[in-house]
Design an enzyme around this catalytic site. Sequence first.
Site, PDB file in Angstrom:
ATOM      1  N   THR A 200       0.828  -1.213   0.000  1.00 12.45           N
ATOM      2  CA  THR A 200       0.000   0.000   0.000  1.00 12.45           C
ATOM      3  C   THR A 200       0.855   1.253   0.000  1.00 12.45           C
ATOM      4  O   THR A 200       0.615   2.190  -0.765  1.00 12.45           O
ATOM      5  CB  THR A 200      -0.901  -0.017   1.250  1.00 12.45           C
ATOM      6  OG1 THR A 200      -1.704  -1.199   1.227  1.00 12.45           O
ATOM      7  CG2 THR A 200      -1.788   1.219   1.317  1.00 12.45           C
TER       8      THR A 200
ATOM      9  N   HIS B  53       4.532 -14.309   5.947  1.00 19.94           N
ATOM     10  CA  HIS B  53       5.105 -14.963   4.767  1.00 19.94           C
ATOM     11  C   HIS B  53       6.583 -14.586   4.596  1.00 19.94           C
ATOM     12  O   HIS B  53       7.438 -15.440   4.385  1.00 19.94           O
ATOM     13  CB  HIS B  53       4.381 -14.472   3.507  1.00 19.94           C
ATOM     14  CG  HIS B  53       3.530 -15.541   2.888  1.00 19.94           C
ATOM     15  ND1 HIS B  53       3.946 -16.847   2.782  1.00 19.94           N
ATOM     16  CD2 HIS B  53       2.303 -15.501   2.375  1.00 19.94           C
ATOM     17  CE1 HIS B  53       2.986 -17.553   2.216  1.00 19.94           C
ATOM     18  NE2 HIS B  53       1.985 -16.762   1.967  1.00 19.94           N
TER      19      HIS B  53
ATOM     20  N   ARG C 120       2.573 -34.831  23.278  1.00 18.72           N
ATOM     21  CA  ARG C 120       2.645 -34.681  21.829  1.00 18.72           C
ATOM     22  C   ARG C 120       3.558 -33.504  21.431  1.00 18.72           C
ATOM     23  O   ARG C 120       3.771 -32.571  22.215  1.00 18.72           O
ATOM     24  CB  ARG C 120       1.253 -34.403  21.247  1.00 18.72           C
ATOM     25  CG  ARG C 120       0.404 -35.631  21.081  1.00 18.72           C
ATOM     26  CD  ARG C 120      -1.018 -35.274  20.724  1.00 18.72           C
ATOM     27  NE  ARG C 120      -1.779 -36.466  20.321  1.00 18.72           N
ATOM     28  CZ  ARG C 120      -3.105 -36.483  20.233  1.00 18.72           C
ATOM     29  NH1 ARG C 120      -3.808 -35.375  20.529  1.00 18.72           N
ATOM     30  NH2 ARG C 120      -3.737 -37.574  19.858  1.00 18.72           N
TER      31      ARG C 120
ATOM     32  N   ASP D 236       2.120  -8.021  10.422  1.00 26.34           N
ATOM     33  CA  ASP D 236       3.458  -8.619  10.245  1.00 26.34           C
ATOM     34  C   ASP D 236       4.578  -7.772  10.824  1.00 26.34           C
ATOM     35  O   ASP D 236       5.706  -8.245  10.940  1.00 26.34           O
ATOM     36  CB  ASP D 236       3.752  -8.812   8.741  1.00 26.34           C
ATOM     37  CG  ASP D 236       2.823  -9.832   8.120  1.00 26.34           C
ATOM     38  OD1 ASP D 236       2.629  -9.777   6.895  1.00 26.34           O
ATOM     39  OD2 ASP D 236       2.275 -10.668   8.855  1.00 26.34           O
TER      40      ASP D 236
ATOM     41  N   ARG E 199       0.646 -33.042  16.220  1.00 27.98           N
ATOM     42  CA  ARG E 199      -0.616 -32.474  15.743  1.00 27.98           C
ATOM     43  C   ARG E 199      -0.381 -31.020  15.333  1.00 27.98           C
ATOM     44  O   ARG E 199       0.583 -30.399  15.786  1.00 27.98           O
ATOM     45  CB  ARG E 199      -1.674 -32.521  16.851  1.00 27.98           C
ATOM     46  CG  ARG E 199      -2.136 -33.939  17.232  1.00 27.98           C
ATOM     47  CD  ARG E 199      -2.916 -34.593  16.120  1.00 27.98           C
ATOM     48  NE  ARG E 199      -3.485 -35.882  16.526  1.00 27.98           N
ATOM     49  CZ  ARG E 199      -2.848 -37.039  16.459  1.00 27.98           C
ATOM     50  NH1 ARG E 199      -1.573 -37.081  15.994  1.00 27.98           N
ATOM     51  NH2 ARG E 199      -3.440 -38.165  16.836  1.00 27.98           N
TER      52      ARG E 199
ATOM     53  N   MET F 258       0.897 -16.397  11.025  1.00 26.75           N
ATOM     54  CA  MET F 258       1.090 -15.669   9.783  1.00 26.75           C
ATOM     55  C   MET F 258       2.484 -15.050   9.746  1.00 26.75           C
ATOM     56  O   MET F 258       3.186 -15.029  10.749  1.00 26.75           O
ATOM     57  CB  MET F 258      -0.003 -14.606   9.623  1.00 26.75           C
ATOM     58  CG  MET F 258      -1.309 -15.217   9.155  1.00 26.75           C
ATOM     59  SD  MET F 258      -2.531 -13.955   8.797  1.00 26.75           S
ATOM     60  CE  MET F 258      -3.592 -14.858   7.659  1.00 26.75           C
TER      61      MET F 258
HETATM   62  O1  F6P Z   1       0.050  -9.092   5.280  1.00 25.10           O
HETATM   63  C1  F6P Z   1      -0.683  -9.592   6.334  1.00 25.10           C
HETATM   64  C2  F6P Z   1      -1.059 -11.005   6.057  1.00 25.10           C
HETATM   65  O2  F6P Z   1      -1.942 -11.407   7.043  1.00 25.10           O
HETATM   66  C3  F6P Z   1       0.117 -11.971   6.014  1.00 25.10           C
HETATM   67  O3  F6P Z   1       0.600 -12.279   7.298  1.00 25.10           O
HETATM   68  C4  F6P Z   1      -0.523 -13.136   5.318  1.00 25.10           C
HETATM   69  O4  F6P Z   1       0.427 -14.005   4.748  1.00 25.10           O
HETATM   70  C5  F6P Z   1      -1.339 -12.416   4.236  1.00 25.10           C
HETATM   71  O5  F6P Z   1      -1.705 -11.157   4.783  1.00 25.10           O
HETATM   72  C6  F6P Z   1      -2.603 -13.154   3.820  1.00 25.10           C
HETATM   73  O6  F6P Z   1      -3.119 -12.441   2.697  1.00 25.10           O
HETATM   74  P1  F6P Z   1      -4.689 -12.534   2.318  1.00 25.10           P
HETATM   75  O7  F6P Z   1      -5.453 -11.814   3.381  1.00 25.10           O
HETATM   76  O8  F6P Z   1      -4.753 -11.815   0.979  1.00 25.10           O
HETATM   77  O9  F6P Z   1      -5.038 -13.981   2.247  1.00 25.10           O
END
Ligand code: F6P
Length: 360
Positions: free
Chosen positions: A118, A184, A175, A140, A278, A182
Amino acid sequence: MASAVKKFGILTSGGDAPGLNAAIRGVVRTAMDTFGMQAIGIEQGYRGLINGSARELHERDFSGILTRGGTILGTSREKPFKNPVPDPETGMTPVEKIKANYKKWGLDALVVLGGNGTNTTASMLADEGLNVIGLPKTIDNDLVETDITFGFHTAVSVATEAIDRIHTTAHSHNRIMVIEVMGHKAGWLGLYAGVAGGGDVVLLPEIPYDIHAIAEHVEKRRDMGKPFSIVVVAEGALSREEALLDKKTFKKQRAEMPYSIAYRVAHELEEITQLESRVTVLGYLQRGGIPVPYDRALATRFGTAAAHLLAEGNFGNMVAMQNNTVVPVPLKKICGKVKYVPRDDQMIIAAREVGTCLGE
Ligand code: F6P
């Protein structure tokens, strides 16, 4: 008070995050009440700016939204510069449509709330002559030039509470419990939630892991009378073998993997250690719900500071937190960059010192 801006548009773009409405409230209430500005709410992020869907905002739009998750304006991942093909009906490209709407609405400026993508688009729109101010939003926390983004602390709280809950069932069943969070590209969320939740293993995109080192750590715990382990995995974590692949091959392999990384880690650890494993993938729980107080206050600080930049006519900047002070940073410095977790980050050092295995 005097203001360089009389009328501005505001939009939220990219993945939603708790705190967006608190930030919108901070910007618009300050702009209207202190500087007498008029605000236009642009719907669904840059898509609304391209298609011309927007509405005038009034005081009534802000009562009760400080604690609301999501965004009252809606959002999208529209990238106006990605596909500069003229629309057959109008003959206009997305950016040309943006400029036409900016002019049609009589905007003096545009405020955008978002993450890397953005604010990169915001920087490019500034290069096209629009007056733009950015705010740093993402769970993130991977935006450069700012110590923190709003949405991050709420996601850390949600993930940590989940890890706390998983501890009890891991202990009851002896376990390996693998929890996917989240993140990436950058592992800030996994690192902070992993440390806060007492994860025995934390795997981040920045530190490619050796599955045998993890198994050894888990087996050491078992030999010490703790036959259960909590493994926190960022969705972008990768093995040492994968780190040797070129980007294209890695992306293709990941796209073809029929399950997310946590399932592969769990399966491999169960194979090696013979301990049951798990998986829990937290997914969008980390993006939803009510912002924690820290994020409400942070988003309000960013929002009010952005309103002052509008009044000063100080455009082409993103409001950022540096050493607990909100300052403007040029959008150009944000453009196309990601804030990765440095290997010598103090939180990495702290994790190691309390015995956390980082996959090495
Ligand atoms: O950028 C924030 C985020 O939540 C990332 O952590 C995650 O990989 C991505 O957005 C998921 O994207 P979308 O909401 O387009 O599935």
